[in-house]
Enzyme design. Structure first.
Site, PDB file in Angstrom:
ATOM      1  N   ASP A 182     -13.432  58.250  67.092  1.00 37.69           N
ATOM      2  CA  ASP A 182     -12.055  58.901  67.307  1.00 37.69           C
ATOM      3  C   ASP A 182     -11.053  57.905  68.573  1.00 37.69           C
ATOM      4  OD1 ASP A 182      -9.492  59.877  67.296  1.00 37.69           O
ATOM      5  OD2 ASP A 182     -10.382  61.656  66.898  1.00 37.69           O
ATOM      6  N   HIS A 198      -3.352  64.679  62.085  1.00 42.81           N
ATOM      7  CA  HIS A 198      -4.078  63.898  62.566  1.00 42.81           C
ATOM      8  C   HIS A 198      -4.978  62.457  61.471  1.00 42.81           C
ATOM      9  CE1 HIS A 198      -6.391  62.598  66.411  1.00 42.81           C
ATOM     10  NE2 HIS A 198      -7.720  62.418  65.308  1.00 42.81           N
ATOM     11  N   CYS A 231      -2.010  58.968  67.018  1.00 43.90           N
ATOM     12  CA  CYS A 231      -3.157  58.595  66.394  1.00 43.90           C
ATOM     13  C   CYS A 231      -3.221  58.066  65.125  1.00 43.90           C
ATOM     14  CB  CYS A 231      -3.885  59.673  65.409  1.00 43.90           C
ATOM     15  SG  CYS A 231      -2.759  61.002  64.642  1.00 43.90           S
TER      16      CYS A 231
END
Length: 275
Positions: free
Chosen positions: A124, A109, A69
């Protein structure tokens, strides 16, 4: 157009040369989900490099690798910023469904918040296979894509003020928690990406420093490869096979275009997900 902007479009197969608009975001996010895998292979190889713009361009766009991420969403953030969109990043704490608890090793994250016409949306592309493929408003409204249903619930939580929830197509019968994030903690640089990388690489509770994992969406579902198994979802049907030895390298090349061997299948036309 900047080098990053053009290379990003080339990498995901986005042919439009105009500035990316909010309305065209779902198309770009769907292409990105097919083209750029979520993976920890560099960590398992011990190839750890500081997260900079040049590092992200080289690793993901020129070397055609994927990332976690803090790499994928950081690169997407730079791309969206370069196209004039109003974006910042934020950090969240992932919920571990097996333990029925939030991870204890911090806000590892990273995702993106986008402002458009007075409303805030979550973007995302770096949450494994749990990708909404389009902006998700912070209003609680459910967003539906080829990958499932997604929503963001307001929360009064010590870890953040919103919860990202997921119901994947063919996989989830009920809503499940993805992560909690703090919309008030805006990030506009890559310092946090480096801190997250350090935690992911070093922390004993990190799930990404234990064994290799690489996954990406496909137009028909998804494909996930570890050192011991290959899992393919095709039109709602899952097939899983145990692997060993040289199979891993051959499958890594076949499904992700990595390594030396025959022409990888993802070099063939496979560039769209129906939204």
């Amino acid at each position: 157009m900047s080098e990053l902007n053009q290379l990003f479009r080339d990498r995901i197969g986005y042919a439009d040369q105009n500035a990316l608009t909010f309305e065209r975001l779902p198309e770009a996010l769907a292409l990105m989900a097919v083209a750029i895998p979520f993976e920890n292979l560099c960590i398992m190889d011990g190839s750890i490099t500081a997260v900079t713009e040049q590092y992200l361009v080289t690793k993901v766009l020129l070397n055609r690798e994927g990332g976690l991420c803090y790499e994928i969403n950081s690169l997407l953030y730079l791309f969206l910023l370069d196209n004039g969109l109003d974006v910042v990043m934020t950090r969240g704490v992932v919920f571990d469904a097996e333990k029925n608890a939030y991870n204890t090793h911090g806000r590892t994250h990273i995702s993106i918040l986008l402002r458009h016409e007075g409303q805030t949306y979550l973007i995302d592309s770096g949450f494994g296979g749990n990708l909404p493929l389009q902006p998700v408003p912070l209003t609680g409204e459910t967003v539906v894509s080829a990958n499932g249903e997604f929503r963001i619930r307001r929360a009064e939580h010590a870890l953040g003020d919103y919860v990202f929830e997921v119901k994947l197509k063919h996989k989830d019968e009920d809503w499940r928690t993805g992560y909690t994030f703090d919309s008030e903690r805006a990030i506009t640089g890559l310092v946090d990406s480096n801190e997250i990388q350090r935690i992911v690489v070093e922390h004993p509770d990190s799930r990404f420093n234990k064994a290799p994992l690489i996954t990406r969406l496909t137009p028909a579902g998804s494909v996930t490869l570890t050192s011991t198994s290959l899992t393919v979802w095709t039109d709602g049907v899952m097939s899983k096979e145990e692997i060993e030895g040289e199979q891993y390298a051959e499958l890594l090349n076949r499904y992700f275009g990595r390594g030396i061997g025959p022409e990888p299948i993802n070099n063939q036309p496979e560039r769209s997900i129906t939204l």
